[in-house]
Design an enzyme around this catalytic site. Structure first.
Site, mmCIF file in Angstrom:
data_model
loop_
_atom_site.group_PDB
_atom_site.id
_atom_site.type_symbol
_atom_site.label_atom_id
_atom_site.label_comp_id
_atom_site.label_asym_id
_atom_site.label_seq_id
_atom_site.Cartn_x
_atom_site.Cartn_y
_atom_site.Cartn_z
ATOM 1 N N LEU A 43 95.283 41.854 -138.668
ATOM 2 C CA LEU A 43 95.030 40.705 -137.811
ATOM 3 C C LEU A 43 93.544 40.757 -137.496
ATOM 4 O O LEU A 43 93.043 41.773 -137.029
ATOM 5 C CB LEU A 43 95.877 40.810 -136.537
ATOM 6 C CG LEU A 43 96.124 39.555 -135.718
ATOM 7 C CD1 LEU A 43 96.695 38.422 -136.556
ATOM 8 C CD2 LEU A 43 97.057 39.857 -134.563
ATOM 9 N N ASP A 44 92.838 39.687 -137.790
ATOM 10 C CA ASP A 44 91.383 39.673 -137.655
ATOM 11 C C ASP A 44 90.919 39.948 -136.232
ATOM 12 O O ASP A 44 91.650 39.707 -135.274
ATOM 13 C CB ASP A 44 90.820 38.317 -138.107
ATOM 14 C CG ASP A 44 91.057 38.053 -139.580
ATOM 15 O OD1 ASP A 44 91.006 39.002 -140.368
ATOM 16 O OD2 ASP A 44 91.315 36.891 -139.928
ATOM 17 N N LEU A 45 89.687 40.405 -136.131
ATOM 18 C CA LEU A 45 89.056 40.713 -134.846
ATOM 19 C C LEU A 45 89.154 39.538 -133.879
ATOM 20 O O LEU A 45 89.439 39.707 -132.703
ATOM 21 C CB LEU A 45 87.576 41.085 -135.092
ATOM 22 C CG LEU A 45 86.760 41.556 -133.910
ATOM 23 C CD1 LEU A 45 87.209 42.944 -133.473
ATOM 24 C CD2 LEU A 45 85.284 41.575 -134.270
ATOM 25 N N SER A 47 91.341 37.107 -133.881
ATOM 26 C CA SER A 47 92.701 36.592 -133.739
ATOM 27 C C SER A 47 93.454 37.463 -132.749
ATOM 28 O O SER A 47 93.093 38.606 -132.509
ATOM 29 C CB SER A 47 93.425 36.596 -135.087
ATOM 30 O OG SER A 47 92.771 35.725 -135.994
#
Length: 194
Positions: A43-45, A47
């Site tokens: 999960l992206d930074l 998000s």
């Protein structure tokens, strides 16, 4: 076997150490102290939302690998009012630099009952926004953001609500809980349908 549901806050790395030269970004180690667990997927930074962590390699592969087609539900606040044509384009698949996306479940929803983001999303009086609920069966890098941008609506906030039957229901940002090992044991409602 251990399976942890974690509500990853905005700005937290989806790993236990920051390998940059400064090492100053918050990581999972500030929130999860269970030894031997690793993220199943990423999960992206920038998000937020559901991150599954497990110590079981086979379960980790089943969760993360697109071949198993576990649905992932995202709530996306996007810039502008998405017209029916934009929703239909997202449903049928859009062309990205790495090819066409698979068809996705997409619907416009009312503002979901979520926690406030820290820092808050930039508000502009002259630019409306709306929320979409997207259900994907693949996991390309930054896929939801690239899909909404491809139809002219950049993502302002992105929250992963569920993976398979595991959801964020009742888990505050930065908190976690142990979960059943199969998604069938973990069904719940999304905040868009309360």
């Amino acid at each position: 076997m251990t399976l942890i549901l974690f509500n990853k806050p905005y700005g937290v790395l989806c790993q236990f150490t920051d390998r940059t030269t400064t090492g100053a970004r918050p990581t999972l180690s500030a929130y999860v102290d269970t030894p031997g667990v690793y993220p199943a997927g990423r999960l992206d930074l920038d998000s937020e939302g559901l991150l599954l962590l497990t110590d079981d390699g086979a379960l980790q592969a089943r969760i993360a690998d697109p071949r198993y087609k576990l649905p992932k539900v995202y709530l996306a606040q996007v810039e502008g009012e998405v017209a029916a044509a934009g929703v239909e384009a997202l449903r049928h698949g859009v062309r990205l630099k790495d090819g066409m996306t698979r068809p996705a479940g997409v619907e416009r929803i009312a503002d979901p009952d979520l926690w406030p983001r820290d820092p808050p999303v930039r508000f502009r009086k002259t630019v409306p926004d709306c929320w979409l609920k997207l259900t994907l069966h693949e996991g390309r890098n930054r896929q939801v953001r690239r899909m909404t941008a491809a139809v002219g609506h950049p993502t302002l906030r992105l929250v992963r609500w569920s993976v398979g039957g595991w959801t964020l229901d009742g888990i505050a940002p930065g908190e976690s809980r142990l979960a059943p090992s199969t998604p069938d044991q973990a069904r719940s409602r999304s905040p868009a349908h309360r």
